[in-house]
Design a protein around this motif. Structure first.
Motif, PDB file in Angstrom:
ATOM      1  N   LYS A 287      11.293   2.599  11.067  1.00 13.09           N
ATOM      2  CA  LYS A 287      10.924   1.790   9.609  1.00 13.09           C
ATOM      3  C   LYS A 287      12.442   1.517   8.923  1.00 13.09           C
ATOM      4  O   LYS A 287      12.519   0.684   8.368  1.00 13.09           O
ATOM      5  CB  LYS A 287      10.144   2.714   8.878  1.00 13.09           C
TER       6      LYS A 287
ATOM      7  N   HIS B  50       8.133  -0.576  16.020  1.00 16.57           N
ATOM      8  CA  HIS B  50       8.082  -1.232  14.763  1.00 16.57           C
ATOM      9  C   HIS B  50       9.025  -2.228  14.448  1.00 16.57           C
ATOM     10  O   HIS B  50       8.812  -3.226  13.799  1.00 16.57           O
ATOM     11  CB  HIS B  50       7.844  -0.012  13.679  1.00 16.57           C
TER      12      HIS B  50
ATOM     13  N   GLY C  18       4.416  -6.518  10.300  1.00 15.78           N
ATOM     14  CA  GLY C  18       4.430  -5.768  11.581  1.00 15.78           C
ATOM     15  C   GLY C  18       3.250  -5.978  12.492  1.00 15.78           C
ATOM     16  O   GLY C  18       3.319  -5.425  13.724  1.00 15.78           O
ATOM     17  N   ALA C  19       2.105  -6.822  11.970  1.00 22.36           N
ATOM     18  CA  ALA C  19       0.936  -6.843  12.907  1.00 22.36           C
ATOM     19  C   ALA C  19       0.907  -8.173  13.414  1.00 22.36           C
ATOM     20  O   ALA C  19       0.129  -8.451  14.446  1.00 22.36           O
ATOM     21  CB  ALA C  19      -0.255  -6.582  11.912  1.00 22.36           C
TER      22      ALA C  19
ATOM     23  N   ASP D 285      -3.608  -3.069  13.147  1.00 21.93           N
ATOM     24  CA  ASP D 285      -2.185  -2.951  12.784  1.00 21.93           C
ATOM     25  C   ASP D 285      -1.387  -2.339  13.885  1.00 21.93           C
ATOM     26  O   ASP D 285      -1.942  -1.759  14.836  1.00 21.93           O
ATOM     27  CB  ASP D 285      -1.945  -2.369  11.594  1.00 21.93           C
ATOM     28  N   ASP D 286      -0.021  -2.503  13.858  1.00 23.13           N
ATOM     29  CA  ASP D 286       0.665  -1.574  14.659  1.00 23.13           C
ATOM     30  C   ASP D 286       0.643  -0.392  14.641  1.00 23.13           C
ATOM     31  O   ASP D 286       0.815   0.686  15.450  1.00 23.13           O
ATOM     32  CB  ASP D 286       2.323  -2.196  14.784  1.00 23.13           C
ATOM     33  N   MET D 287       0.633   0.255  13.204  1.00 22.21           N
ATOM     34  CA  MET D 287       0.569   1.656  13.003  1.00 22.21           C
ATOM     35  C   MET D 287      -0.340   1.871  11.843  1.00 22.21           C
ATOM     36  O   MET D 287      -0.244   1.081  10.772  1.00 22.21           O
ATOM     37  CB  MET D 287       1.717   2.476  13.098  1.00 22.21           C
ATOM     38  N   ILE D 288      -0.941   3.239  11.807  1.00 24.63           N
ATOM     39  CA  ILE D 288      -1.344   3.588  10.443  1.00 24.63           C
ATOM     40  C   ILE D 288      -0.591   4.900  10.167  1.00 24.63           C
ATOM     41  O   ILE D 288      -0.471   5.811  10.935  1.00 24.63           O
ATOM     42  CB  ILE D 288      -2.968   4.142  10.720  1.00 24.63           C
ATOM     43  N   SER D 289       0.312   4.750   9.061  1.00 31.76           N
ATOM     44  CA  SER D 289       1.037   5.782   8.881  1.00 31.76           C
ATOM     45  C   SER D 289       0.504   6.782   7.612  1.00 31.76           C
ATOM     46  O   SER D 289      -0.339   7.587   7.789  1.00 31.76           O
ATOM     47  CB  SER D 289       2.362   5.686   8.423  1.00 31.76           C
ATOM     48  N   THR D 290       0.626   6.490   6.429  1.00 29.65           N
ATOM     49  CA  THR D 290      -0.130   6.959   4.960  1.00 29.65           C
ATOM     50  C   THR D 290      -1.495   6.416   4.886  1.00 29.65           C
ATOM     51  O   THR D 290      -2.264   7.002   4.182  1.00 29.65           O
ATOM     52  CB  THR D 290       0.510   6.863   4.112  1.00 29.65           C
ATOM     53  N   GLY D 291      -1.674   5.267   5.760  1.00 31.94           N
ATOM     54  CA  GLY D 291      -3.102   4.850   5.663  1.00 31.94           C
ATOM     55  C   GLY D 291      -3.318   3.915   4.458  1.00 31.94           C
ATOM     56  O   GLY D 291      -4.256   3.288   4.423  1.00 31.94           O
ATOM     57  N   GLY D 292      -2.150   3.661   3.608  1.00 26.06           N
ATOM     58  CA  GLY D 292      -2.334   2.791   2.403  1.00 26.06           C
ATOM     59  C   GLY D 292      -2.718   1.419   2.639  1.00 26.06           C
ATOM     60  O   GLY D 292      -3.651   0.813   2.330  1.00 26.06           O
ATOM     61  N   THR D 293      -1.846   0.763   3.646  1.00 24.60           N
ATOM     62  CA  THR D 293      -1.887  -0.628   4.169  1.00 24.60           C
ATOM     63  C   THR D 293      -3.561  -0.972   4.719  1.00 24.60           C
ATOM     64  O   THR D 293      -4.160  -1.771   4.250  1.00 24.60           O
ATOM     65  CB  THR D 293      -0.966  -0.991   5.177  1.00 24.60           C
TER      66      THR D 293
END
Ligand code: R5P
Length: 278
Positions: A81, A115, A154-155, A204-212
């Motif tokens: 990131k 990413h 990113g997606a 999406d490419d990733m779920i990190s904190t889930g906010g997006t």
């Protein structure tokens, strides 16, 4: 020969490398006898720092024991990131990590959806050959939905097709001249999509904190979607992510990172990489 680090034990082929801890927590690695050419598979989450060190120790030991070529296959790659300097003095983390791999003899890395690359294919960066492989089509094959919504820079490269929408969530969102690599632009403002009574998968490419993801799912529900599936290649589920994502009807990720949501196996993709880049 194919070897796996402790983060890649679940991949359906290849041999494990012996890894244990010294009493003080430091990592001990012992590699098998000499093989001429090796693929080394690792996922760097959870425990990014430990997994990085484990990989560096392993690769160095493989070369010390007669291996003459190690290619790294990264299921999930860390520190991507921070792929540009946002303010003066910051470390360019992704570059530093790649330099570490270069220092132990790696010149070719195969990533699954790294990413920082933001597009599928071959890149020559910081003196290394980098290949970004895309696992999103494996996700799509396993998801029954009327529409696939890709929510951000990113997606956008993840999927193409008739029922695939590259959305922006603010009407006036600008995607030019922000100093980032953007290979595709959004084709629709999310509120202009007709999602009423439809099953929609957000990818999406990733779920990190889930906010997006949570924000996008909520919006789709408000717009009248019947069912919304939250999906991503990498599911990190940091902190309260799972709670935030309770707005989704279902959560599906691949097993580049293992969790209770990693329902899609990337072993076929990893096997393809090995077969095509021997
Ligand atoms: C952004 O460019 C990425 O594609 C993801 O949308 C983002 O990394 C997800 O992060 P978080 O889950 O923390 O919102």
């Amino acid at each position: 020969m194919i070897y796996k680090g402790s983060g890649a034990e679940h991949i359906g082929f290849g041999n494990s490398i012996f890894v244990k801890r010294f009493p003080d927590g430091e990592i001990y690695v012992k590699v098998p006898k000499v093989e001429k050419k090796v693929f080394y598979i690792q996922s760097f989450y959870p425990g990014q720092n430990d997994k990085l060190l484990e990989a560096l120790l392993t690769i160095d030991a493989l070369y010390d024991n007669g291996t003459n070529e190690v290619k790294l296959i990264s299921l999930y790659f860390p520190y991507t990131k921070q792929d540009k300097i946002f303010s003066e003095g910051e470390a360019l983390s992704v570059k530093t990590v790649l330099k570490l791999f270069s220092s132990v003899g790696i010149s070719e890395i195969h990533f699954i959806n790294a990413h920082f690359l933001r597009e599928e294919g071959f890149f020559r960066e910081w003196g290394m050959d980098l290949y970004n492989h895309n696992a999103a089509s494996l996700l799509k094959e396993n998801i029954k939905a009327d529409m696939f919504v890709l929510p951000g820079r990113g997606a956008y490269y993840l999927l193409e097709g008739e029922n695939v929408f590259h959305v922006k969530t603010k009407r006036d969102e600008k995607y030019e001249d922000i100093g980032e690599k953007i290979f595709r632009k959004p084709n629709v403002f999310i509120e202009d999509l007709d999602v009423k009574n439809k099953t929609v998968a957000v990818v999406d490419d990733m779920i990190s904190t889930g906010g997006t993801m949570a924000k996008t799912v909520e919006l789709l529900k408000k717009l009248g979607s019947k069912k919304v599936i939250a999906s991503a290649v990498h599911g990190l589920f940091v902190g309260e992510a799972e709670k935030k994502l309770s707005v989704a009807d279902e959560i599906i990720t691949t097993n580049t990172v293992v969790s209770k949501f990693s329902k899609v196996d990337v072993t076929p993709l990893v096997r393809n990489i090995v077969e095509n880049y021997r």
